[in-house]
Design an enzyme around this catalytic site. Sequence first.
Site, PDB file in Angstrom:
ATOM      1  N   GLU A   1      72.851  39.976  59.948  1.00  0.00           N
ATOM      2  CA  GLU A   1      73.446  41.171  59.345  1.00  0.00           C
ATOM      3  C   GLU A   1      73.499  41.031  57.828  1.00  0.00           C
ATOM      4  O   GLU A   1      73.256  41.991  57.094  1.00  0.00           O
ATOM      5  CB  GLU A   1      74.847  41.419  59.910  1.00  0.00           C
ATOM      6  CG  GLU A   1      74.896  41.693  61.407  1.00  0.00           C
ATOM      7  CD  GLU A   1      74.074  42.902  61.829  1.00  0.00           C
ATOM      8  OE1 GLU A   1      73.871  43.811  60.992  1.00  0.00           O
ATOM      9  OE2 GLU A   1      73.620  42.942  62.986  1.00  0.00           O
TER      10      GLU A   1
ATOM     11  N   GLY B   1      59.596  31.305  64.680  1.00  0.00           N
ATOM     12  CA  GLY B   1      58.187  31.423  65.040  1.00  0.00           C
ATOM     13  C   GLY B   1      57.811  32.579  65.936  1.00  0.00           C
ATOM     14  O   GLY B   1      56.963  32.443  66.812  1.00  0.00           O
TER      15      GLY B   1
ATOM     16  N   GLU C   1      67.837  47.979  59.035  1.00  0.00           N
ATOM     17  CA  GLU C   1      67.316  47.859  60.406  1.00  0.00           C
ATOM     18  C   GLU C   1      65.956  47.160  60.421  1.00  0.00           C
ATOM     19  O   GLU C   1      65.717  46.260  61.219  1.00  0.00           O
ATOM     20  CB  GLU C   1      67.228  49.237  61.067  1.00  0.00           C
ATOM     21  CG  GLU C   1      68.568  49.944  61.230  1.00  0.00           C
ATOM     22  CD  GLU C   1      69.618  49.117  61.960  1.00  0.00           C
ATOM     23  OE1 GLU C   1      69.246  48.274  62.795  1.00  0.00           O
ATOM     24  OE2 GLU C   1      70.821  49.298  61.671  1.00  0.00           O
TER      25      GLU C   1
HETATM   26 ZN   LIG Z   1      72.487  45.292  61.599  1.00  0.00          ZN
END
Ligand SMILES: [Zn+2]
Length: 590
Positions: A431, A415, A403
């Site tokens: 992910e 940026g 996370e």
């Molecule tokens: Zn995730």
Amino acid sequence: MPVNALVNIVVLAVMLASGAAAAPPPVTSQLATLRAHDLATDSVLLSYYPESTFETFGKSADRPVHKRAGDDLKGDAIAFVESHLKLGPDSVAFKSGYVNDIAKHAYLKQVIKGIPVANAVANVVFDKDGKVSAFGYSFVKPTTIPSTTPSINLQEAITRAESVVNGTYNQHPATLEFVAKQDNSVALAHVLQIENEHTGAWVEAFVDAHSGDVVHMTDFVAKSSYRALHITKQYPTQGFDTILDPQDLLSSRLGWHNDGRATTTITAGNNAVAYGGPQSLTTSQSSPILNFIYPQNPNQQPTTQANLDAARTNAFYVANVVHDFSYKYGFTEEAFNFQNNNFGYGGYGNDRVSISVQDPSGRNNAFFATPPDGQSGRMSMFLWDHSNPWRDGSLENSILIHEYTHGITNRMTGGGTGACLQTYESGGLGEGWSDAMAEWATHRDSSVPDFYVGQYVTNSASGIRRYPYSTNPYSTLRFLNEVHDIGEVWANILHNVYAALVKQRGFFPDARFNPTVFFGNVIFLRNFIDALAIQPCNPTFIQARNAWIQADINRYDGANYCILWGAFASRGLGVDAGNYQDDFNVPSGC
Ligand SMILES: [Zn+2]
Ligand SMILES: *[C@@H]1O[C@H](CO)[C@@H](O)[C@H](O)[C@H]1NC(C)=O
Ligand SMILES: [Ca+2]
């Protein structure tokens, strides 16, 4: 106002969603330019992101040299973009930038009639000699441009966005911007943030300032739609340690419990605050002598006071450790990190990570919301009900690291806007990086075992991903339209990159504290972080790979060029890969 501004009715890219089903699958060619958002009105908004073009210049002698001699990053970057793309004056505005030990990074926006285009952006990387080493841009040439004077006011736009998103305007200052659309027009939009604490929603809504329609959205929340798999009993394999003074004072100058204004004895400090309950209720736990020893009792529910305290302590510890080692590798104040006090080192402060432990708004999941630099990242950790007693996501380090890494990748790509990992493909990369970072942190020696996420919380040997690491190559993306599935492919590619680097360059046990040595695991995280700042907005797999190759050239003079290419090519990302077709070739000379 010209009449055509009113008749230029925006064609809202809304489709009917079938019941509770998720967004419609994009066709493959749109993985890199679209993202669907489910709306509260039972419809779907397709947000468009103009494709990024990405050029890397390796170390060839004839790469572009900027025309100015000064040390003016802003002026140099604007001059380069305007001349390289043959644009007129006032076509580009500087947004953010910083200088680190090996490169100068500038992030810009296209400007039309004095108004910035939110999703038409550019980034320029200069090396130490002022030569351009990478350039990404998603500029547009719209055929229709509406009047720059809004027909509807901000208040009307807020009302409209609140109903479409099902949330409340959060008072963050609204702006007026253009947003490029798929039909080659731009819309003039009131841009404002909407939040809903109960649903966890936090978006930047673009309300067409002429039609009143919501035409585009930035979703600050990286959702983790974890897969529930078969439950086979498994105990946590590692016990709790008593850890003394873990803070790295080179990364956290005043330690973890001091923000420069006050010292705390609770799980609150300059980098993070961890507390039990919903995001709106920033309470934290008190411990008079900074002695956070709360033994967790696995036989009791996670909500008992002792177990909640153990969870808050662990979440606070992990967030701070990730802050500290990622800082060492380049996620600094200037590179848009999460801190309340920046101690004068640039960037915007007042944005430590806010961690709600046992957040009541969800279950069997976790979220990280990444708003722009200067607004706190929000980590929402939930309980998991696959076992009895339930388990607490805040006691699985891999989920916490996953996370937090959403915050790193969302801040460093583009940026500091939090708006440059929005397409399916770049969201999938996000992910993948998050799992890869969680994996990186687990290594204690040169072995590279299979990596699992979520074994503890799901109480299952297989965890929350379809595979411990996916054996599917790059071309699998053709069949995927869910960011975690796409992420598995990228995490596996990075798993192979990591293994190749450690095999060839060895393993350094203190990598979290020393990024200057030439060992495989250090080189991996250096290139990982450096490439985030180099790659364009909403990168594709190919562009993310190219940013790694360029990062290695910038920092190591390309010493790992063939190792990297070999690993990428082994998973289908060879030199001629593209359009979701595998290629297993490495460059000549490798
Ligand atoms: Zn995730
Ligand atoms: C809208 O938000 C409220 C909470 O503010 C929630 O109870 C409700 O379910 C949401 N509706 C939709 C359609 O998401
Ligand atoms: Ca910041």
